[in-house]
Motif scaffolding. Structure first.
Motif, mmCIF file in Angstrom:
data_model
loop_
_atom_site.group_PDB
_atom_site.id
_atom_site.type_symbol
_atom_site.label_atom_id
_atom_site.label_comp_id
_atom_site.label_asym_id
_atom_site.label_seq_id
_atom_site.Cartn_x
_atom_site.Cartn_y
_atom_site.Cartn_z
ATOM 1 N N SER A 370 0.778 -1.482 0.377
ATOM 2 C CA SER A 370 0.060 0.380 -0.008
ATOM 3 C C SER A 370 0.820 1.189 -0.207
ATOM 4 C CB SER A 370 -0.743 0.134 1.586
ATOM 5 O OG SER A 370 -1.832 -1.165 1.302
ATOM 6 N N GLY A 371 2.090 1.378 -0.134
ATOM 7 C CA GLY A 371 2.833 2.566 -0.078
ATOM 8 C C GLY A 371 2.798 3.560 -1.187
ATOM 9 N N SER A 372 2.799 4.534 -0.112
ATOM 10 C CA SER A 372 1.899 5.514 -1.311
ATOM 11 C C SER A 372 3.328 5.492 -2.479
ATOM 12 C CB SER A 372 2.162 7.247 -0.726
ATOM 13 O OG SER A 372 4.015 7.227 -0.015
ATOM 14 N N ASN A 373 4.440 4.274 -2.601
ATOM 15 C CA ASN A 373 5.912 5.078 -3.962
ATOM 16 C C ASN A 373 5.472 3.348 -4.097
ATOM 17 O OD1 ASN A 373 6.577 3.621 -1.700
ATOM 18 N ND2 ASN A 373 8.431 4.209 -1.518
ATOM 19 N N LEU A 374 3.943 3.207 -4.486
ATOM 20 C CA LEU A 374 4.412 2.106 -5.535
ATOM 21 C C LEU A 374 3.860 3.065 -7.069
ATOM 22 C CD1 LEU A 374 1.476 -0.086 -3.843
ATOM 23 C CD2 LEU A 374 3.751 -0.577 -4.111
ATOM 24 N N SER A 375 4.844 1.960 -7.852
ATOM 25 C CA SER A 375 4.352 2.801 -9.609
ATOM 26 C C SER A 375 3.264 1.526 -10.212
ATOM 27 C CB SER A 375 5.810 2.401 -10.227
ATOM 28 O OG SER A 375 5.847 0.577 -10.323
ATOM 29 N N ALA A 376 3.170 2.340 -11.238
ATOM 30 C CA ALA A 376 2.076 1.785 -12.060
ATOM 31 C C ALA A 376 2.765 0.387 -12.435
ATOM 32 C CB ALA A 376 1.528 2.278 -13.465
ATOM 33 N N ALA A 377 3.713 0.179 -12.907
ATOM 34 C CA ALA A 377 4.809 -1.182 -12.683
ATOM 35 C C ALA A 377 4.531 -2.164 -11.434
ATOM 36 C CB ALA A 377 5.700 -0.746 -13.410
ATOM 37 N N ASP A 378 4.462 -1.694 -10.462
ATOM 38 C CA ASP A 378 3.731 -2.462 -9.135
ATOM 39 C C ASP A 378 2.716 -3.414 -9.165
ATOM 40 O OD1 ASP A 378 7.018 -1.785 -8.394
ATOM 41 O OD2 ASP A 378 6.368 -0.333 -7.025
ATOM 42 N N LEU A 379 2.229 -2.385 -9.075
ATOM 43 C CA LEU A 379 0.549 -2.539 -9.290
ATOM 44 C C LEU A 379 0.045 -3.684 -10.858
ATOM 45 C CD1 LEU A 379 -1.090 0.674 -8.847
ATOM 46 C CD2 LEU A 379 -1.019 -1.066 -6.836
ATOM 47 N N LEU A 380 0.851 -3.247 -11.783
ATOM 48 C CA LEU A 380 0.376 -4.700 -12.969
ATOM 49 C C LEU A 380 1.495 -5.655 -12.222
ATOM 50 C CD1 LEU A 380 -0.204 -5.336 -15.169
ATOM 51 C CD2 LEU A 380 1.551 -4.464 -16.293
ATOM 52 N N ARG A 381 1.978 -5.466 -11.707
ATOM 53 C CA ARG A 381 3.407 -7.306 -11.092
ATOM 54 C C ARG A 381 2.166 -7.612 -10.095
ATOM 55 N NH1 ARG A 381 8.961 -6.214 -8.511
ATOM 56 N NH2 ARG A 381 8.147 -8.516 -7.677
ATOM 57 N N ILE A 382 1.373 -7.056 -9.462
ATOM 58 C CA ILE A 382 0.427 -7.411 -8.356
ATOM 59 C C ILE A 382 -0.875 -7.815 -8.712
ATOM 60 C CG2 ILE A 382 -0.499 -6.310 -6.113
ATOM 61 C CD1 ILE A 382 1.465 -5.050 -5.276
ATOM 62 N N SER A 383 -1.362 -7.181 -10.006
ATOM 63 C CA SER A 383 -2.589 -7.874 -10.484
ATOM 64 C C SER A 383 -2.626 -9.050 -11.139
ATOM 65 C CB SER A 383 -3.220 -6.223 -11.373
ATOM 66 O OG SER A 383 -1.699 -6.957 -12.595
ATOM 67 N N ASN A 384 -1.164 -8.964 -11.965
ATOM 68 C CA ASN A 384 -0.626 -10.232 -12.542
ATOM 69 C C ASN A 384 -1.010 -11.481 -11.151
ATOM 70 O OD1 ASN A 384 -0.200 -8.946 -15.284
ATOM 71 N ND2 ASN A 384 1.492 -8.965 -15.280
#
Length: 404
Positions: A370-384
């Protein structure tokens, strides 16, 4: 199969603004590296301006703030202090520092925070002398304090809790360690009760590396907190002490970090709330996964951590531990919900009033990155990771579209 060599995605890592270094360099340039200094005064004023509390004392930790707060509310040995069971151990340990007896209260399902119904049950039991702890049955007496916790940034039901507390004349110390930026009925968490506690630990929404604060509308309470936090030095040319004090003050250098961090608190809250919206959208069509939402418009959470519950019966047998393992395999950190205090070996013999809500949350709940520095790429990795894990759990097998 080997674990992923991808970079680590942390649950909640520090996020610097850039201005912190300016204030640190100023402290060094002016030789304000000693524990006291002007940055402390500025940081305390900024905290008051932000939270609406009239007074604040920045301290070495949130735990120190709870300890001082309870002490200044008059908690002594053998007193009863009512606190939430579903919380980090730092909410309870200061009660024991003072020799008092913690009485643990179950959560309500809407917020995962202190249940007002169980709170009143516990108060009546204290008044009737029905409390049983490690030393047996206690004497009838009014509890000295109530510590509700705004867990993971979600405000507790402060309207109901304050109504119960005020009816019995018991002061409230808010544990808002995780909730800077959260509000209940447009009041900032921590500034609603008699006093409130904030944490600036490294994983919090803003950080001073380590540190915390005690805030209150009582000038006397904060004045006494600062006195006790600096070894309780009496006014004298020499070192005179008439009561026990502590070394609990924040350093001037770390206060400079806090000034820089507080300048961007609104951005940090917005980023974490955006993370929550990502998870909420993702799980909207996943059977068996429930995202903790704000119950109504009175609640505004800083979304320090986004939390979910997983029903394995509805999620094709997938458990909380399965989700943790899948994320960990991709080098993504997640964590279980806090283990309730009444289930901990340290506190299992102390009184508990509840109906199993916190136990269920602990068994099925999970904190997501939930970090405020999560990137779009981070969120994509998580969703994958989620895509592979929950591919058979979608209500209509649709692939949800998320705009980054």
């Amino acid at each position: 199969m080997e674990q992923s060599l991808k970079s680590k995605i942390w649950l909640s890592s520090p996020h610097m603004s850039g201005n912190e270094l300016t204030y640190i360099e100023e402290a060094f340039r002016c030789n304000w590296v000693a524990p006291v200094g002007p940055h402390i005064d500025v940081f305390e004023k900024d905290l008051c301006d932000y939270t609406g509390a009239a007074h604040s004392a920045v301290l070495s930790s949130g735990t120190a703030a709870i300890h001082l707060g309870l002490s200044l509310l008059g908690v002594q040995a053998e007193d009863y202090v009512l606190t939430q069971s579903l919380t980090f151990v730092a909410s309870a340990n200061p009660i024991k520092y003072l020799g008092a007896t913690p009485v643990f209260i179950d959560s309500e399902t809407d917020t995962w925070n202190m249940c007002p119904v169980q709170l009143e049950r516990a108060i009546l039991a204290c008044l009737k002398g029905e409390i049983r702890g490690p030393k047996g049955k206690g004497e009838p007496k009014l509890p000295k304090a109530i510590i509700p916790v705004h867990l993971y940034g979600m405000p507790a039901n402060m309207e109901a809790i304050m109504e119960v507390a005020n009816r019995y004349g018991i002061p409230v110390l808010e544990d808002a360690a995780e909730a800077l930026g959260s509000t209940f009925a447009n009041q900032y968490c921590g500034a609603i009760g008699k006093c409130g506690v904030i944490s600036f630990n490294g994983n919090k929404i803003i950080t001073t590396s380590s540190g915390g604060a005690l805030i209150s509308n009582s000038e006397e309470l904060i004045k006494n907190a600062k006195f006790l936090a600096t070894q309780a030095k009496d006014v004298a040319q020499h070192y005179e002490h008439s009561q026990v004090g502590y070394n609990y003050r924040l350093s001037n250098v770390l206060a400079g970090v806090g000034i820089g961090q507080l300048e961007v608190i609104d951005d940090r809250v917005a980023a974490r709330r955006s993370n929550f919206e990502f998870y909420k959208a993702y799980f909207s069509d996943i059977d068996g996964v429930e995202v903790l939402e704000e119950p109504n418009s009175n609640y505004f959470s800083n979304r320090w951590l986004t939390t979910i519950k997983i029903s394995s019966e509805r999620a094709m047998g997938i458990t909380r531990d399965d989700v943790m393992a899948a994320l960990a395999f991709d080098n993504i950190e997640s964590r279980p919900i806090w283990k309730p205090m009444h289930m901990q070996p340290l506190y299992s013999q102390y009184p508990y009033f509840g109906s199993g809500v916190s136990e269920d949350i602990f068994e099925t709940g999970l904190c997501l990155p939930s970090g405020s520095n999560l990137s779009a790429a981070d969120l994509l990795r998580i969703s994958n990771v989620f895509d592979e894990l929950f591919q058979n759990c979608r209500y209509d097998q649709r692939k949800i579209a998320v705009n980054f």
